[in-house]
Motif scaffolding. Structure first.
Motif, PDB file in Angstrom:
ATOM      1  N   LEU A 252       0.844  -1.227   0.000  1.00  0.00           N
ATOM      2  CA  LEU A 252       0.000   0.000   0.000  1.00  0.00           C
ATOM      3  C   LEU A 252       0.862   1.252   0.000  1.00  0.00           C
ATOM      4  O   LEU A 252       0.531   2.273  -0.644  1.00  0.00           O
ATOM      5  CB  LEU A 252      -0.931  -0.022   1.224  1.00  0.00           C
ATOM      6  CG  LEU A 252      -2.057  -1.073   1.192  1.00  0.00           C
ATOM      7  CD1 LEU A 252      -2.815  -1.075   2.503  1.00  0.00           C
ATOM      8  CD2 LEU A 252      -2.993  -0.808   0.012  1.00  0.00           C
ATOM      9  N   GLY A 253       1.967   1.276   0.705  1.00  0.00           N
ATOM     10  CA  GLY A 253       2.857   2.443   0.709  1.00  0.00           C
ATOM     11  C   GLY A 253       3.444   2.694  -0.659  1.00  0.00           C
ATOM     12  O   GLY A 253       3.556   3.857  -1.110  1.00  0.00           O
ATOM     13  N   TYR A 259       1.284   6.774  -6.873  1.00  0.00           N
ATOM     14  CA  TYR A 259       0.132   7.608  -7.182  1.00  0.00           C
ATOM     15  C   TYR A 259       0.474   9.090  -7.063  1.00  0.00           C
ATOM     16  O   TYR A 259       0.080   9.918  -7.891  1.00  0.00           O
ATOM     17  CB  TYR A 259      -1.040   7.225  -6.243  1.00  0.00           C
ATOM     18  CG  TYR A 259      -2.263   8.041  -6.468  1.00  0.00           C
ATOM     19  CD1 TYR A 259      -3.104   7.814  -7.559  1.00  0.00           C
ATOM     20  CD2 TYR A 259      -2.601   9.078  -5.599  1.00  0.00           C
ATOM     21  CE1 TYR A 259      -4.224   8.591  -7.783  1.00  0.00           C
ATOM     22  CE2 TYR A 259      -3.723   9.850  -5.815  1.00  0.00           C
ATOM     23  CZ  TYR A 259      -4.553   9.597  -6.905  1.00  0.00           C
ATOM     24  OH  TYR A 259      -5.660  10.385  -7.111  1.00  0.00           O
ATOM     25  N   ASP A 260       1.237   9.457  -6.032  1.00  0.00           N
ATOM     26  CA  ASP A 260       1.636  10.865  -5.876  1.00  0.00           C
ATOM     27  C   ASP A 260       2.534  11.318  -6.995  1.00  0.00           C
ATOM     28  O   ASP A 260       2.415  12.440  -7.483  1.00  0.00           O
ATOM     29  CB  ASP A 260       2.366  11.042  -4.535  1.00  0.00           C
ATOM     30  CG  ASP A 260       1.437  10.868  -3.340  1.00  0.00           C
ATOM     31  OD1 ASP A 260       0.212  11.050  -3.544  1.00  0.00           O
ATOM     32  OD2 ASP A 260       1.917  10.510  -2.209  1.00  0.00           O
TER      33      ASP A 260
END
Length: 264
Positions: A252-253, A259-260
């Motif tokens: 998830l990280g 995504y960023d």
């Protein structure tokens, strides 16, 4: 050998060793060795006569030969006892009258004739018919000796016969000692076997108790192994869950970081 023969032989043996019964001879004859020894010799002579009569009527040759051999051994032993009686008869005894002392000497003098007259199956055990040749089964056989030549010197023992008799007595004594030693050894072994059997009987309950305890310990050990295995499996499942959770967080990280970057 029948039971009657066994009983007769046991009775003869008891009479033979009756003179060694200290309790029986303690009263009366304990202070007179001559009377005690003469009574024993007289009893042995009666026993030898009885054996001789049994040998004469015995149909089995081996049994008759054994009885005659026993009679000859008894006669040889009695001849030695006569020598002891002569020495005892010559001793002065307190309270013994001269007539009784002379009677003892006559009794001792008569013993050799009584002993020699006991038939023992040998050449000297026959009667007058045998000596004169009338009792001969084979007429062609003649004996050199006659009744006139059989004087007192004819029956005297020689040094060779005395040496043979002494050697025989020594060998018999050694054989008796060996048998006594074997008997004592067998008694000792019997006692040891009885002690071992008794000890085993005492140890059997303890052995059974030990077996029960060992079986119980094995059952407890199996249960402990099962519980330990279950604990290990549970610990392994919890550790796997934590690893999976950490990996999900890492994934998830990474997804958030990508995504960023893509939004800029």
């Amino acid at each position: 050998m029948s039971m009657i023969d066994v009983l007769i032989r046991v009775d003869a043996i008891c009479k033979k060793y009756d003179k060694y019964d200290a309790d029986k001879h303690r009263n009366g004859a304990a202070a007179d060795p001559f009377s005690r020894l003469y009574a024993a010799v007289d009893a042995d002579i009666d026993a030898a006569i009885e054996k001789s009569e049994r040998a004469a009527t015995e149909t089995n040759r081996a049994a008759a030969a054994a009885l005659n051999s026993d009679v000859r051994r008894t006669k040889a032993r009695l001849a030695e006892e006569v020598v002891k009686l002569r020495k005892l008869a010559a001793k002065k005894v307190k309270g013994l009258s001269p007539e009784e002392a002379a009677l003892r000497g006559d009794l001792v003098l008569a013993l050799p004739d009584r002993i020699q007259s006991i038939p023992d199956g040998g050449s000297g055990g026959g009667g007058a018919a045998d000596q004169n040749g009338g009792g001969n089964v084979r007429p062609g056989i003649k004996f050199d000796s006659s009744a006139e030549n059989l004087d007192e010197a004819y029956f005297q023992t020689t040094e060779e016969s005395e040496e043979f008799r002494r050697e025989y007595e020594i060998r018999r004594t050694k054989q008796d000692e060996g048998l006594e030693f074997i008997s004592e050894g067998l008694d000792t072994l019997k006692s040891l076997a009885e002690d071992m059997n008794e000890e085993l009987n005492r140890q059997m309950p303890m052995m059974d108790e030990i077996d029960n305890k060992v079986d119980k310990s094995n059952a407890d050990l199996r249960k402990t192994n099962v519980r330990l295995k279950e604990t290990v499996n549970q610990f392994r499942s919890t550790r796997n869950f934590m690893i999976d959770l950490i990996l999900i967080c890492i994934i998830l990280g990474i997804a958030a970081y990508l995504y960023d970057i893509l939004n800029q």
